[in-house]
Design a protein around this motif. Structure first.
Motif, PDB file in Angstrom:
ATOM      1  N   GLY A   7       0.771  -1.236   0.000  1.00 34.90           N
ATOM      2  CA  GLY A   7       0.000   0.000   0.000  1.00 34.90           C
ATOM      3  C   GLY A   7       0.793   1.270   0.000  1.00 34.90           C
ATOM      4  O   GLY A   7       0.347   2.280   0.566  1.00 34.90           O
ATOM      5  N   TYR A   8       1.967   1.281  -0.620  1.00 35.10           N
ATOM      6  CA  TYR A   8       2.779   2.483  -0.714  1.00 35.10           C
ATOM      7  C   TYR A   8       3.060   2.785  -2.190  1.00 35.10           C
ATOM      8  O   TYR A   8       4.202   2.705  -2.645  1.00 35.10           O
ATOM      9  CB  TYR A   8       4.105   2.320   0.032  1.00 35.10           C
ATOM     10  N   PRO A   9       2.051   3.140  -2.964  1.00 31.55           N
ATOM     11  CA  PRO A   9       2.271   3.320  -4.416  1.00 31.55           C
ATOM     12  C   PRO A   9       3.177   4.494  -4.754  1.00 31.55           C
ATOM     13  O   PRO A   9       3.986   4.406  -5.666  1.00 31.55           O
ATOM     14  CB  PRO A   9       0.849   3.529  -4.956  1.00 31.55           C
ATOM     15  N   ARG A  10       3.056   5.613  -4.019  1.00 29.80           N
ATOM     16  CA  ARG A  10       3.903   6.764  -4.333  1.00 29.80           C
ATOM     17  C   ARG A  10       5.370   6.459  -4.018  1.00 29.80           C
ATOM     18  O   ARG A  10       6.264   6.793  -4.791  1.00 29.80           O
ATOM     19  CB  ARG A  10       3.458   7.987  -3.507  1.00 29.80           C
ATOM     20  N   GLN A  11       5.597   5.803  -2.887  1.00 23.18           N
ATOM     21  CA  GLN A  11       6.971   5.439  -2.535  1.00 23.18           C
ATOM     22  C   GLN A  11       7.553   4.440  -3.537  1.00 23.18           C
ATOM     23  O   GLN A  11       8.731   4.503  -3.877  1.00 23.18           O
ATOM     24  CB  GLN A  11       7.012   4.846  -1.124  1.00 23.18           C
ATOM     25  N   ALA A  12       6.696   3.512  -4.006  1.00 22.20           N
ATOM     26  CA  ALA A  12       7.158   2.542  -5.018  1.00 22.20           C
ATOM     27  C   ALA A  12       7.574   3.260  -6.299  1.00 22.20           C
ATOM     28  O   ALA A  12       8.585   2.914  -6.927  1.00 22.20           O
ATOM     29  CB  ALA A  12       6.055   1.530  -5.304  1.00 22.20           C
ATOM     30  N   LEU A  13       6.808   4.281  -6.697  1.00 20.46           N
ATOM     31  CA  LEU A  13       7.148   5.047  -7.895  1.00 20.46           C
ATOM     32  C   LEU A  13       8.477   5.785  -7.726  1.00 20.46           C
ATOM     33  O   LEU A  13       9.292   5.832  -8.656  1.00 20.46           O
ATOM     34  CB  LEU A  13       6.042   6.056  -8.193  1.00 20.46           C
ATOM     35  N   ARG A  14       8.684   6.350  -6.573  1.00 15.80           N
ATOM     36  CA  ARG A  14       9.932   7.089  -6.344  1.00 15.80           C
ATOM     37  C   ARG A  14      11.145   6.175  -6.408  1.00 15.80           C
ATOM     38  O   ARG A  14      12.159   6.510  -7.020  1.00 15.80           O
ATOM     39  CB  ARG A  14       9.866   7.792  -4.989  1.00 15.80           C
ATOM     40  N   LEU A  15      11.018   5.009  -5.777  1.00 14.08           N
ATOM     41  CA  LEU A  15      12.150   4.079  -5.830  1.00 14.08           C
ATOM     42  C   LEU A  15      12.345   3.539  -7.243  1.00 14.08           C
ATOM     43  O   LEU A  15      13.481   3.381  -7.704  1.00 14.08           O
ATOM     44  CB  LEU A  15      11.916   2.929  -4.849  1.00 14.08           C
ATOM     45  N   ALA A  16      11.245   3.279  -7.951  1.00 13.41           N
ATOM     46  CA  ALA A  16      11.356   2.802  -9.331  1.00 13.41           C
ATOM     47  C   ALA A  16      12.065   3.825 -10.205  1.00 13.41           C
ATOM     48  O   ALA A  16      12.904   3.473 -11.052  1.00 13.41           O
ATOM     49  CB  ALA A  16       9.961   2.491  -9.886  1.00 13.41           C
TER      50      ALA A  16
END
Length: 1138
Positions: free
Chosen positions: A510-519
């Motif tokens: 449930g951390y989509p924004r954080q996943a995008l930043r790391l990606a």
């Protein structure tokens, strides 16, 4: 790390805030929500009621009621998730079987009544209509809840399921939608505390009276214990209250029966060979991350049915992500239960004992189980003690003998992302070390994930902000650079698949924004690494091109990797670009069709002019274009193919616009220049994965925009290195009809599939190049150089011919010529290899040549030696090329038609000379209309007879000659055949009997001279007495020369005692005598009857002679004297012949 705020997705049931529930209704009328309700909501979500009571000495009743009111779940999505998968059944099966939908229909039909909420306990009755002729059914439902989660359920329907039944759903939805209509009471203990002694006694007595048959024994036992002063019950302060909510130490999680989880998984594994079972297991995997629920025992809980629901299927990504955000604390426990059942599968020990691999479906389930554990162990918000417990379990399972190993030779301690130094091509020694590295189980990566953490300062800054850049922190240099030259953050220090596993874990929890930043940081690192790789290759290019080969630079490929790093990055990036979530309405009464996913460009913060959609396309092309070694093992190789197709399926959902086309062109150029780092580079490692599937997508996408680049890329990708080095130049493969003999390449289990993909790429290029001779010939050269399977070359030839000859437009002569050239190559490759497809190939080649024109047909006839066997050339090529249909198709004038016929006749004569046994008759048939050619063919037959042409073929040609009205030639060939024939005394069923009788009949019809000439041949070749007597009798029935083919030369039949038949009669008599002695040597009593019949036929032949009676009598007397010991037989002889 704090979880992001949950959001309600479109296409889902509304939450309570949007329904007539509590203060939400007031807010809907424009009034602000009361502070009491706001506070009660927060307390109800996170505090156990016991904690409230301990914190405050006295809680006012209105406050208690609001806390109890808001403690029931407020969102229908959770009810839907735990009652069904929220996915309608297949077409043709109504969704009434889905528990959530059934419960909704019950609610809407007014089936819910007598709803009462007592503290944290909800009860009610559900009236369900019966079937035709059946009464209405009444079910009593009870639900316990705590902190907005249902903790236990009980229903009178006894439908034990992993999911809640429809009656539980109906009651829950009634409480959510009509909360104010539900009668609300405080926990029963609060009510009891307000009663005096008399009221309490009356209450207990009335309760016992109402349920005396059920509770009387229990009531008496409790009364006895209470009256006993030293009893345990008197030592405990207070008494239990099932309506007072959970205690402080009680787990707060959704209800699910753990016993039924085990039973369900066990049953599904036993049905693991079936599609529905494996699909339901995958759904359960999704359920684990989405919202695994609390295990609970007790009576009346829901349990699983014996058979899996047929409509269960994998959830769509949007639905899964919504459930993942719930992060139920009991998910790991459910996963533990499933894992234990997987390890208890009896087939694991059987497969290990037999040394066989598990089925593909089972292997896929194990892979998903291992990947799921990585996500759970790597959770960014789990407690240290939880992770330690999981790792302890994983370590124990990892040591079990039956625990499956991870397929493929993927490393567990691969090189970290290091963009400042481009990796150099590895040596063969390094590859050998990698090949001998220890094997890990499917839990190995989860165990390694336990060593990872999220407290790295740089990582925390990446996850915390979109604006994190070097301008905020300082220099981009240092031993471990953290920013690229543009100041964008990088993520270094761990292998690429591990970094991508972090992205997947962030999305899963449930951390989509954080996943995008790391990606984004990982993609920045990949770009920088690619740039340095290109610079490194430019320095080594001359040396590598001179060498002509290279060692693999990436022994561990990203496509097909157990952690699916490219897929993780791509899905994270694409998810941010969706215009509309791909969800399914929960209330649809019809089977919905899958919506077409639409994407839009979403800007990447800190990267002007760049979008997540552009980055996603770039990432997939980087992964697919990576030069990498094919992994070991059938399943691992098959997984590479499947993963490629899945990634390309994602790209095909994206509508290409000008920005994306520019990315395609740029990446295609980089792939062509990538050297040993790219699968499209000029130099390839022998066992690198071919690029056919990726190239086909790129070719199709680039063709309308940059044809030159599209063809260059696709032609470069046509290579299949493992085959290019397998056969020396000019040396044909030993068995070309097979798909290049996988037994010669034991590691390449999917070689046949790869060759098929290579063929599909070639076919796509041929079709696209129609009308462009330049590219057609370039594609032809590539096909001839790189495709080594005749079957696939033949398919290409057929496809090209079909494309070149549309029904309504003129044919493309260039493409037709290429189809013919491919067909000729197939003929040359398979000339010495017999196969049932050769005849089909030869016929097709003739038809293709016919489409081109007469000269093409003449050319293949003139060069038949290198293309066809004599039989094929004489029976198919020459015959098909001169049929009436072919001549009409060619529309030739008379001189041209005669030229074609002459070529066919020459071909037939050459074939007859090379293989007279099989081609003489076809040559004669083809040359019938040309006297000189026919004479030449006849002479070939005569010459072949002297060279050993068999009697069977000579008789066949002789019969043909008779049929053509050439009896003398037929007679000549028959005599040549008889000269080679030998029929023994006991071969009266010899296969040549009919041919001999036909030859005798032919000679008799020609006249006395021909008859006299053939008698010595008959006597010399045939020693079978019945056959000789049969011939003799036929010749005495009519005069010679009276047949339809002969002239009348005699007035009466020939006598058997006169020449030339007297010689045949003597031979027949001698044969009978010889045969009789031979048979009597080893005769048994059961053959006496046959022998007497044989003597009867012999007597008929003897009587044809003038002194036949005397000869036969002497013969019998001789038999009696010679074989007088066979008394019974001699007695039978006397009885029959005297």
């Amino acid at each position: 790390m704090e979880p992001p705020a949950a959001k309600r997705s479109r296409g889902c049931p509304a939450g309570p805030e949007e329904r007539d529930a509590g203060a939400g209704a007031a807010r809907g009328r424009g009034r602000p929500e009361a502070l009491l309700d706001l506070s009660a909501k927060r307390v109800a979500e996170s505090w156990a009621f016991e904690q409230v009571e301990e914190r405050f000495s006295r809680v006012p009743e209105p406050v208690q009621k609001r806390i109890v009111f808001w403690s029931f779940p407020r969102s229908e999505r959770e009810i839907c998730m735990y009652s069904s998968l929220g996915y309608p059944p297949p077409e043709g099966e109504h969704d009434a079987r889905v528990p959530f939908t059934r419960g909704l229909h019950l609610l809407q039909s007014g089936a819910v009544d007598r709803v009462l909420q007592v503290g944290f306990h909800l009860s009610g009755n559900i009236r369900e209509p019966g079937g035709p002729g059946e009464p209405e059914r009444l079910y009593h439902v009870s639900i316990s809840f705590d902190r907005c989660k249902i903790t236990s359920v009980s229903c009178g329907c006894d439908n034990r399921d992993l999911f809640y039944c429809a009656h539980v759903v109906a009651l829950s939805l009634h409480r959510i939608r009509h909360a104010r209509q539900v009668e609300l009471r405080l926990p029963i203990s609060e009510t009891l505390s307000q009663m005096n002694r008399d009221q309490l006694q009356k209450f207990v007595q009335y309760l016992i009276s109402a349920h005396h048959t059920e509770v009387l024994p229990t009531a008496q036992r409790l009364a006895d214990e209470i009256l006993l002063l030293g009893s345990e019950i008197n030592l405990v302060h207070g008494a239990p209250d099932p309506t007072a909510g959970a205690g402080i130490e009680d787990a707060n999680c959704w209800h699910l029966d753990e016993e039924q989880i085990q039973e369900q998984v066990k049953q599904l594994l036993s049905n693991g060979g079936y599609y529905g079972a494996s699909q339901q297991l995958r759904s359960m995997f999704s359920k684990v991350l989405c919202g695994p629920v609390r295990a609970s025992g007790g009576r009346g809980v829901q349990k699983a049915p014996r058979a899996p629901h047929p409509f269960l299927t994998t959830l769509s990504p949007a639905q899964v992500r919504e459930m993942l955000r719930m992060r139920d604390s009991n998910g790991a426990r459910m996963l533990i239960l499933m894992t234990e059942q997987f390890l208890q599968d009896p087939r694991l020990a059987l497969w290990r004992q037999q040394g066989t691999g598990m089925t593909d479906k089972c292997r896929q389930l194990w892979d998903e189980l291992g990947a799921l554990w990585v996500c759970v162990v790597l959770s960014p918000h789990c407690k240290p003690e939880e992770r330690a417990g999981w790792l302890q379990l994983l370590s124990r399972w990892d040591k079990l003998d039956v625990c499956p190993l991870e397929e493929g030779n993927y490393s567990f301690d691969g090189s970290s992302l290091q963009p400042t130094v481009a990796p150099s091509p590895g040596s063969e020694e390094e590859e050998a070390v990698a090949a001998t590295s220890p094997r890990y189980t499917v839990f190995g990566r989860a165990l390694l994930a336990g060593e990872l953490h999220w407290n790295d300062a740089h990582l925390q800054r990446i996850l915390a902000s979109d604006s994190y850049s070097s301008s905020l922190t300082g220099s981009v240099g240092g031993d471990k650079p953290t920013f690229d030259p543009q100041g964008r953050p990088l993520w270094l220090g761990e292998p690429f698949p591990t970094a991508c596993a972090r992205v997947d874990t962030l999305r899963a929890h449930g951390y989509p924004r954080q996943a995008l930043r790391l990606a984004s940081a990982i993609v920045n690192t990949l770009r920088l690494q690619q740039r340095h790789q290109l610079e490194s290759y430019k320095q080594q290019k001359k040396e590598l091109l001179q060498k002509g080969s290279t060692c693999i630079t990436n022994t561990e490929g990203w496509v097909g990797h157990p952690l699916d790093p490219i897929g993780c990055l791509c899905r994270a990036l694409l998810e941010a670009c969706r215009l509309e979530e791909e969800t399914l309405t929960l209330y649809s009464d019809t089977s919905p069709e899958k919506r077409k996913v639409a994407y839009q460009h979403v800007p990447v913060p800190g990267s002007p002019g760049e979008s997540y959609l552009v980055v996603a396309l770039e990432v997939v092309l980087l992964g697919l274009g990576q030069q990498r070694a094919l992994p070991e093992g059938l399943y691992a190789q098959d997984k590479v193919v499947r993963n490629e197709e899945q990634l390309l399926a994602l790209l095909e959902e994206v509508q290409l616009d000008e920005r994306l086309v520019q990315v395609l062109r740029k990446q295609a150029g980089l792939l062509l220049e990538g050297g040993p780092f790219s699968g499209f580079g000029e130099v390839l490692f022998r066992e690198s994965v071919p690029m056919h599937t990726c190239a086909r997508y790129l070719f199709t996408a680039l063709l309308p925009h940059d044809p030159d680049l599209a063809y260059r890329l696709a032609l470069r990708a046509m290579r299949l290195p493992v085959l290019e080095t397998a056969f020396p130049a000019g040396e044909p493969p030993p068995n070309p009809l097979d798909s290049i003999m996988s037994n010669r390449f034991p590691r390449w289990f999917i070689l046949g599939h790869l060759e098929t993909r290579q063929c599909e790429l070639a076919s796509t290029m041929l079709t696209a190049a129609k009308g462009d001779p330049k590219w057609l010939h370039a594609v032809l050269g590539s096909i001839q150089q790189n495709i080594h399977s005749p079957a696939l070359l033949f398919k290409l030839a057929q496809d090209a011919c079909k494309t070149a000859t549309p029904v309504s437009t003129p044919p493309d002569t260039t493409l037709l010529g290429i189809a013919l050239e491919l067909g000729l190559q197939v003929m040359r490759m398979t000339l010495n290899v017999m196969t049932w497809r050769r005849r089909e190939m030869v016929r097709w080649l003739v038809s293709c040549a016919t489409e081109i024109g007469p000269q093409a047909l003449i050319n293949i006839m003139q060069n038949w030696y290198s293309l066809f066997t004599p039989v094929e050339a004489a029976t198919i090529v020459a015959v098909t090329g001169t049929t009436q249909a072919t001549l009409l198709r060619l529309q030739l004038d008379t001189p041209r038609r005669e030229e074609l016929w002459a070529c066919a006749r020459t071909l037939a004569l050459q074939c007859a000379m090379k293989d007279p046994q099989n081609c003489a008759l076809p040559a004669l048939t083809l040359c019938e209309k040309n006297h000189s050619a026919f004479e030449a063919a006849y002479q070939i037959v005569l010459d072949a007879a002297a060279g050993g042409l068999g009697h069977a073929h000579l008789f066949t040609v002789a019969r043909y000659m008779e049929h053509r009205g050439l009896p003398l030639r037929a007679y000549k060939l028959a005599t040549l055949a008889l000269a080679q024939l030998s029929i023994a005394f006991n071969q009266d069923s010899h296969p040549a009997v009919n041919d001999v009788l036909w030859a005798c009949s032919l000679s008799h019809s020609l006249g006395r001279h021909e008859l006299s000439a053939i008698v010595p041949l008959i006597i010399r070749s045939i020693h079978c007495a019945p056959m000789l007597s049969d011939i003799l009798r036929r010749w005495t029935l009519s005069a010679p020369g009276l047949g339809p083919l002969g002239a009348r030369r005699a007035a009466k039949p020939l006598g058997a005692d006169r020449a030339p038949l007297c010689q045949l009669l003597d031979a027949a008599v001698t044969a009978y005598i010889t045969t009789s002695h031979s048979r009597l040597t080893h005769i048994s009593p059961r053959h006496y009857g046959d022998f007497i019949e044989f003597l009867g036929k012999a007597r008929e032949t003897f009587l044809l002679a003038p002194d036949g009676h005397l000869q036969f009598a002497q013969f019998l007397e001789n038999l009696k004297q010679t074989y007088k010991g066979k008394k019974k037989l001699m007695l039978l002889v006397r009885e029959r012949f005297g």
